[in-house]
Design an enzyme around this catalytic site. Structure first.
Site, mmCIF file in Angstrom:
data_model
loop_
_atom_site.group_PDB
_atom_site.id
_atom_site.type_symbol
_atom_site.label_atom_id
_atom_site.label_comp_id
_atom_site.label_asym_id
_atom_site.label_seq_id
_atom_site.Cartn_x
_atom_site.Cartn_y
_atom_site.Cartn_z
ATOM 1 N N HIS A 100 0.798 -1.227 0.000
ATOM 2 C CA HIS A 100 0.000 0.000 0.000
ATOM 3 C C HIS A 100 0.835 1.284 0.000
ATOM 4 C CE1 HIS A 100 -3.538 -2.364 0.189
ATOM 5 N NE2 HIS A 100 -3.635 -2.532 1.488
ATOM 6 N N HIS A 170 -9.719 2.353 0.400
ATOM 7 C CA HIS A 170 -9.700 1.194 1.293
ATOM 8 C C HIS A 170 -10.805 1.268 2.348
ATOM 9 C CE1 HIS A 170 -7.902 -2.228 3.288
ATOM 10 N NE2 HIS A 170 -6.907 -2.254 2.416
ATOM 11 N N GLU A 301 -11.750 -3.091 -3.136
ATOM 12 C CA GLU A 301 -10.659 -2.216 -3.558
ATOM 13 C C GLU A 301 -10.444 -2.341 -5.064
ATOM 14 O OE1 GLU A 301 -7.279 -3.270 -0.933
ATOM 15 O OE2 GLU A 301 -8.829 -4.291 0.188
HETATM 16 C C1 BGC Z 1 -4.800 -6.399 1.622
HETATM 17 C C2 BGC Z 1 -4.661 -7.183 2.879
HETATM 18 C C3 BGC Z 1 -4.129 -6.287 3.962
HETATM 19 C C4 BGC Z 1 -5.094 -5.146 4.131
HETATM 20 C C5 BGC Z 1 -4.712 -4.155 5.194
HETATM 21 C C6 BGC Z 1 -5.753 -5.278 1.876
HETATM 22 O O1 BGC Z 1 -5.865 -4.489 0.754
HETATM 23 O O2 BGC Z 1 -5.241 -7.159 0.530
HETATM 24 O O3 BGC Z 1 -3.847 -8.297 2.677
HETATM 25 O O4 BGC Z 1 -3.962 -6.964 5.165
HETATM 26 O O5 BGC Z 1 -5.249 -4.474 2.926
HETATM 27 O O6 BGC Z 1 -3.450 -3.677 5.019
#
Ligand code: BGC
Length: 338
Positions: A100, A170, A301
């Site tokens: 991310h 998110h 997402e």
């Molecule tokens: C991911 C997860 C992650 C979460 C929080 C999601 O987009 O796919 O694996 O734990 O975000 O970071």
């Protein structure tokens, strides 16, 4: 109508976008959606996204609750990639991988906010060349548009050098207003295929046909049933945490909560949606005294395929200098009485 509702000395401002159908509360910090109030079958509004009471929690916690995620959402294997013959090393913040956008991705940055008109809040962020290891100075404009019963997120970005971009939002949706877990929600995803993941949450490169499996969500299924089935891929990810390869051009994901009648339809210009059943909330302290358990929400997402730079022959996460990254995702809230 859009108004600035709070100006915090920390620089975190809070804006409210509202009409008689929907109310969205957004911070210039991380482009975060703090609250989203939608009506149920009786016209009662409830907050259908998870979040925190304190703004500082958004700075300190992981989980990316409500945040805009970038420069590249999801993981990049080993936090490294090669572009135009040059190898780049990114910030590594999830085991050996980049997640991310890195240690201080866009979710942890301040955006410059402008109220454009009655329906559009514009958030602007310039990510400097080399930030979190990425090449090129990236200029991102994210418009948060409230139209009737629809929130539209429109992202545009340009760069001074070829780079990678994969923006998502998110938000953790729970259409019961956190009265029930997502086990009582129905989910439909128009996807004929999904990407298998490994124990680190990275796509392995194997694409599976959903037919005959628990991943076949082309017809709405009760999430409680889906999540309780046995499938090696569900076990690896501790639930759903998979890129679904969308096979329709619009209205690709529908989440429905029968008790309240609330239904969310997500429509995107992007090819993939990471469907994440919030498997790592780990009983964290949430809004209004709530404790968020695993699978208390679902994230939808929309994005390009995670780790595309390592998996595709022509990775669609590459943004070339002179080109414009342009993506739109809308979230439509309705009340359906079935
Ligand atoms: C991911 C997860 C992650 C979460 C929080 C999601 O987009 O796919 O694996 O734990 O975000 O970071």
């Amino acid at each position: 109508m859009i108004k600035l509702v709070r100006h915090d000395p920390s620089g975190m401002d809070i804006y409210q976008l509202s009409n008689d159908k929907l109310q969205v509360v957004v911070s210039n910090y991380g482009g975060t959606i703090l609250n989203l109030y939608a009506p149920d079958r009786h016209g009662e509004f409830a907050d259908v996204v998870l979040g925190y009471d304190k703004l500082t929690s958004y700075q300190q916690e992981d989980g990316y609750l409500g945040a805009l995620v970038g420069r590249v959402a999801n993981r990049i294997r080993q936090g490294t990639f090669t572009l135009n013959g040059k190898t780049y090393h990114l910030a590594v913040n999830n085991g050996p991988n980049h997640l991310h956008g890195g240690l201080k991705g866009f979710s942890y940055q301040f955006f410059e906010a402008t109220i454009v008109d009655e329906t559009t809040l514009r958030l602007h962020y310039v990510s400097e060349d080399g930030e979190e290891g990425y090449p090129g100075r990236l200029d991102l404009v994210a418009d948060y548009i409230l139209k009737d019963h629809q929130l539209i997120l429109h992202y545009r970005a340009t760069t001074t050098e070829d780079t990678l971009v994969n923006i998502t939002n998110h938000s953790y949706f729970n259409l019961s207003g956190h009265q029930e877990s997502i086990h009582s929600h129905w989910l439909m995803v128009k996807a004929d295929q999904f990407a298998c993941v490994d124990g680190d949450g990275l796509p392995t490169g194997k694409i599976r046909d959903v037919t005959g499996s628990v991943f076949d969500l082309r017809e709405a299924r009760l999430l409680g049933q889906v999540l309780n089935q046995s499938d090696e891929q569900l076990e690896i990810a501790h639930g759903l945490d998979h890129p679904f390869i969308l096979s329709a051009k619009e209205n690709q994901v529908v989440l429905y909560h029968p008790e309240s009648g609330r239904q969310l339809t997500v429509s995107t210009s992007l090819p993939t949606a990471q469907i994440y059943s919030a498997n790592y909330l780990n009983d964290r302290q949430g809004k209004n005294g709530a404790i968020y358990a695993n699978q208390d929400a679902v994230c939808i997402e929309t994005q390009y395929l995670p780790d595309a730079i390592h998996l595709q022959e022509h990775p669609d996460t590459i943004l070339r200098k002179g080109d414009v990254y342009d993506a739109v995702t809308s979230y439509t809230f309705e009340v359906i009485t079935k």
